[in-house]
Design a protein around this motif. Structure first.
Motif, PDB file in Angstrom:
ATOM      1  N   ASP A  97       0.847  -1.184   0.000  1.00  0.00           N
ATOM      2  CA  ASP A  97       0.000   0.000   0.000  1.00  0.00           C
ATOM      3  C   ASP A  97       0.895   1.250   0.000  1.00  0.00           C
ATOM      4  O   ASP A  97       1.910   1.298   0.705  1.00  0.00           O
ATOM      5  N   SER A  98       0.523   2.248  -0.782  1.00  0.00           N
ATOM      6  CA  SER A  98       1.386   3.432  -0.926  1.00  0.00           C
ATOM      7  C   SER A  98       1.408   4.293   0.332  1.00  0.00           C
ATOM      8  O   SER A  98       2.393   5.007   0.579  1.00  0.00           O
ATOM      9  N   ASN A  99       0.359   4.243   1.143  1.00  0.00           N
ATOM     10  CA  ASN A  99       0.302   5.072   2.354  1.00  0.00           C
ATOM     11  C   ASN A  99       0.717   4.322   3.614  1.00  0.00           C
ATOM     12  O   ASN A  99       1.225   4.928   4.565  1.00  0.00           O
ATOM     13  N   ASN A 100       0.497   3.023   3.631  1.00  0.00           N
ATOM     14  CA  ASN A 100       0.790   2.213   4.808  1.00  0.00           C
ATOM     15  C   ASN A 100       1.439   0.908   4.354  1.00  0.00           C
ATOM     16  O   ASN A 100       0.824  -0.155   4.405  1.00  0.00           O
ATOM     17  N   PRO A 101       2.692   0.976   3.866  1.00  0.00           N
ATOM     18  CA  PRO A 101       3.323  -0.201   3.251  1.00  0.00           C
ATOM     19  C   PRO A 101       3.496  -1.352   4.226  1.00  0.00           C
ATOM     20  O   PRO A 101       3.792  -1.155   5.401  1.00  0.00           O
ATOM     21  N   TRP A 102       3.302  -2.544   3.691  1.00  0.00           N
ATOM     22  CA  TRP A 102       3.351  -3.727   4.545  1.00  0.00           C
ATOM     23  C   TRP A 102       4.764  -4.104   4.973  1.00  0.00           C
ATOM     24  O   TRP A 102       5.759  -3.760   4.341  1.00  0.00           O
ATOM     25  N   THR A 103       4.830  -4.825   6.099  1.00  0.00           N
ATOM     26  CA  THR A 103       6.022  -5.558   6.533  1.00  0.00           C
ATOM     27  C   THR A 103       5.715  -7.017   6.286  1.00  0.00           C
ATOM     28  O   THR A 103       4.738  -7.547   6.831  1.00  0.00           O
ATOM     29  N   ILE A 104       6.519  -7.678   5.462  1.00  0.00           N
ATOM     30  CA  ILE A 104       6.163  -9.034   5.044  1.00  0.00           C
ATOM     31  C   ILE A 104       7.279 -10.052   5.283  1.00  0.00           C
ATOM     32  O   ILE A 104       8.460  -9.755   5.149  1.00  0.00           O
ATOM     33  N   TYR A 105       6.848 -11.232   5.656  1.00  0.00           N
ATOM     34  CA  TYR A 105       7.659 -12.440   5.591  1.00  0.00           C
ATOM     35  C   TYR A 105       7.223 -13.168   4.312  1.00  0.00           C
ATOM     36  O   TYR A 105       6.021 -13.310   4.076  1.00  0.00           O
ATOM     37  N   TRP A 106       8.162 -13.626   3.501  1.00  0.00           N
ATOM     38  CA  TRP A 106       7.770 -14.303   2.262  1.00  0.00           C
ATOM     39  C   TRP A 106       8.656 -15.522   1.996  1.00  0.00           C
ATOM     40  O   TRP A 106       9.836 -15.536   2.354  1.00  0.00           O
ATOM     41  N   VAL A 107       8.035 -16.531   1.408  1.00  0.00           N
ATOM     42  CA  VAL A 107       8.739 -17.779   1.091  1.00  0.00           C
ATOM     43  C   VAL A 107       8.244 -18.299  -0.252  1.00  0.00           C
ATOM     44  O   VAL A 107       7.032 -18.400  -0.475  1.00  0.00           O
ATOM     45  N   HIS A 108       9.164 -18.630  -1.131  1.00  0.00           N
ATOM     46  CA  HIS A 108       8.843 -19.387  -2.339  1.00  0.00           C
ATOM     47  C   HIS A 108       9.113 -20.859  -2.021  1.00  0.00           C
ATOM     48  O   HIS A 108      10.221 -21.199  -1.583  1.00  0.00           O
ATOM     49  N   PHE A 109       8.121 -21.711  -2.228  1.00  0.00           N
ATOM     50  CA  PHE A 109       8.309 -23.120  -1.888  1.00  0.00           C
ATOM     51  C   PHE A 109       7.664 -24.019  -2.936  1.00  0.00           C
ATOM     52  O   PHE A 109       6.718 -23.634  -3.627  1.00  0.00           O
ATOM     53  N   THR A 110       8.180 -25.226  -3.015  1.00  0.00           N
ATOM     54  CA  THR A 110       7.648 -26.215  -3.938  1.00  0.00           C
ATOM     55  C   THR A 110       7.946 -27.606  -3.381  1.00  0.00           C
ATOM     56  O   THR A 110       8.414 -27.743  -2.256  1.00  0.00           O
ATOM     57  N   GLY A 111       7.660 -28.639  -4.148  1.00  0.00           N
ATOM     58  CA  GLY A 111       7.856 -30.012  -3.701  1.00  0.00           C
ATOM     59  C   GLY A 111       6.594 -30.839  -3.918  1.00  0.00           C
ATOM     60  O   GLY A 111       5.514 -30.291  -4.180  1.00  0.00           O
ATOM     61  N   SER A 112       6.722 -32.134  -3.781  1.00  0.00           N
ATOM     62  CA  SER A 112       5.610 -33.029  -4.085  1.00  0.00           C
ATOM     63  C   SER A 112       4.409 -32.821  -3.167  1.00  0.00           C
ATOM     64  O   SER A 112       3.278 -33.156  -3.528  1.00  0.00           O
ATOM     65  N   HIS A 113       4.614 -32.280  -1.959  1.00  0.00           N
ATOM     66  CA  HIS A 113       3.525 -32.027  -1.020  1.00  0.00           C
ATOM     67  C   HIS A 113       3.148 -30.547  -0.917  1.00  0.00           C
ATOM     68  O   HIS A 113       2.292 -30.184  -0.095  1.00  0.00           O
ATOM     69  N   SER A 114       3.773 -29.713  -1.703  1.00  0.00           N
ATOM     70  CA  SER A 114       3.572 -28.271  -1.547  1.00  0.00           C
ATOM     71  C   SER A 114       2.139 -27.843  -1.829  1.00  0.00           C
ATOM     72  O   SER A 114       1.619 -26.920  -1.181  1.00  0.00           O
ATOM     73  N   ASP A 115       1.474 -28.499  -2.774  1.00  0.00           N
ATOM     74  CA  ASP A 115       0.109 -28.102  -3.121  1.00  0.00           C
ATOM     75  C   ASP A 115      -0.873 -28.336  -1.974  1.00  0.00           C
ATOM     76  O   ASP A 115      -1.911 -27.678  -1.895  1.00  0.00           O
ATOM     77  N   ILE A 116      -0.539 -29.274  -1.089  1.00  0.00           N
ATOM     78  CA  ILE A 116      -1.417 -29.539   0.060  1.00  0.00           C
ATOM     79  C   ILE A 116      -1.514 -28.292   0.933  1.00  0.00           C
ATOM     80  O   ILE A 116      -2.585 -27.932   1.427  1.00  0.00           O
ATOM     81  N   TYR A 117      -0.376 -27.614   1.123  1.00  0.00           N
ATOM     82  CA  TYR A 117      -0.362 -26.401   1.932  1.00  0.00           C
ATOM     83  C   TYR A 117      -0.908 -25.201   1.169  1.00  0.00           C
ATOM     84  O   TYR A 117      -1.527 -24.308   1.757  1.00  0.00           O
ATOM     85  N   ALA A 118      -0.679 -25.165  -0.143  1.00  0.00           N
ATOM     86  CA  ALA A 118      -1.078 -23.999  -0.937  1.00  0.00           C
ATOM     87  C   ALA A 118      -2.571 -23.970  -1.225  1.00  0.00           C
ATOM     88  O   ALA A 118      -3.177 -22.900  -1.329  1.00  0.00           O
ATOM     89  N   ARG A 119      -3.165 -25.143  -1.336  1.00  0.00           N
ATOM     90  CA  ARG A 119      -4.562 -25.230  -1.743  1.00  0.00           C
ATOM     91  C   ARG A 119      -5.491 -24.521  -0.748  1.00  0.00           C
ATOM     92  O   ARG A 119      -5.406 -24.710   0.448  1.00  0.00           O
ATOM     93  N   GLY A 120      -6.362 -23.657  -1.265  1.00  0.00           N
ATOM     94  CA  GLY A 120      -7.365 -22.997  -0.424  1.00  0.00           C
ATOM     95  C   GLY A 120      -6.900 -21.738   0.274  1.00  0.00           C
ATOM     96  O   GLY A 120      -7.607 -21.226   1.145  1.00  0.00           O
ATOM     97  N   ALA A 121      -5.728 -21.230  -0.098  1.00  0.00           N
ATOM     98  CA  ALA A 121      -5.216 -20.022   0.573  1.00  0.00           C
ATOM     99  C   ALA A 121      -4.977 -18.883  -0.414  1.00  0.00           C
ATOM    100  O   ALA A 121      -4.144 -18.019  -0.172  1.00  0.00           O
ATOM    101  N   THR A 122      -5.713 -18.897  -1.527  1.00  0.00           N
ATOM    102  CA  THR A 122      -5.538 -17.812  -2.493  1.00  0.00           C
ATOM    103  C   THR A 122      -6.241 -16.527  -2.056  1.00  0.00           C
ATOM    104  O   THR A 122      -5.912 -15.446  -2.536  1.00  0.00           O
TER     105      THR A 122
END
Length: 295
Positions: A97-122
């Protein structure tokens, strides 16, 4: 993709392709592994757009401030204490946000089980602080992942990081179970609940009014109650907690001083150094030097 170059206090690691190939081939690590990881405090001007899809899921957790993201034609606003996961294989964009910019933790992840964690969090998922929340504990898991990667890429290290990543993602996706597994605080223990609230919001600029509002008391009533039990005012106690955490990070991590001050919710590094010196009797540099001399 486009992004403003550099944020004060930022940290990031991009794993070499050779290490990513090693992760993909390892029978244990291949289920879930990191390719990139970072922390951006008050990331003014932060913006990314990927018109060509990437092969990793992207977790972004907004610890403070606000931002937005877009997947396809869908756009979402993101507030403090929310996270989302951008699924692999889809074009996306996001920014602060231009007025109140976020502080973020971010991770790029993958693997055979990664979709289990990613699913439903869009869509944005809430991890709001509460009497039974464990946000500070979760952030420490992130720091352990980051520090382990920062120390090197041995097979044992990558397997340990993979195990921690399972725990980190599970702490968000299975939020109620994660909270229920922690130490309980009695609902009627106001001061203990307030101290827990301070711990959970260590990276934020908390006011007395915000802490008192959380407990349901007026600032004056809450302050008197807090001082009777602890012998200190709420903000004095909070600053003591911040300096204790700063001492720990100076002693146990390679983080630079300008990175540590953001982690304890102080944007002005000069003020941080003055407060640290007033509390400990020495500057952050002197404290770190003294810790190395004692080893």
């Amino acid at each position: 993709m486009k992004q403003k170059d550099g944020f004060s206090g930022e940290r990031s690691i991009v794993l070499p392709q050779m290490i990513i190939d090693m992760e993909r081939k390892d029978p244990l690590v291949s289920s879930l592994y990191v390719t990139d990881i970072g922390y951006y405090p008050h990331a003014y001007g932060h913006f990314r757009e990927r018109k060509e899809p990437i092969g990793q899921n992207v977790l972004i957790y907004s610890a403070d401030g606000a931002g937005w993201y877009r997947i396809g034609k869908l756009e979402f606003a993101v507030a403090s204490n929310q996270f989302f996961i951008l699924p692999a294989g889809q074009p996306h964009a996001y920014g602060a946000d231009s007025n109140n910019p976020w502080t973020i933790y971010w991770v790029h992840f993958t693997g055979s089980h990664s979709d289990i964690y990613a699913r439903g969090a869009t869509s944005p998922q809430v991890v709001r602080p509460g009497i039974h929340s464990r946000i500070n504990y979760r952030n420490n898991i992130f720091e352990e992942i980051f520090n382990t990667l920062n120390a090197g890429y041995s097979r044992d290290s990558m397997r340990y990081v993979s195990s921690l990543l399972h725990y980190y993602l599970a702490s968000m996706r299975y939020l109620r179970t994660f909270r229920n597994a922690g130490q309980r605080i009695d609902d009627d223990n106001v001061v203990a609940a307030a101290i827990h609230f301070m711990e959970e919001n260590m990276e934020k600029r908390l006011t007395l009014e915000a802490i008192a509002e959380y407990t349901g008391y007026s600032p004056s009533h809450f302050s008197a109650m807090f001082k009777r039990q602890t012998g200190r005012s709420p903000l004095n106690y909070l600053n003591g907690m911040k300096m204790e955490e700063a001492r720990r990070m100076l002693a146990e991590t390679p983080m630079r001083i300008n990175q540590i001050c953001h982690k304890v919710g102080i944007d002005d590094c000069y003020y941080f150094s003055r407060l640290f010196s007033r509390t400990t009797g020495m500057s952050p540099k002197e404290y770190r030097k003294g810790m190395k001399t004692d080893e």
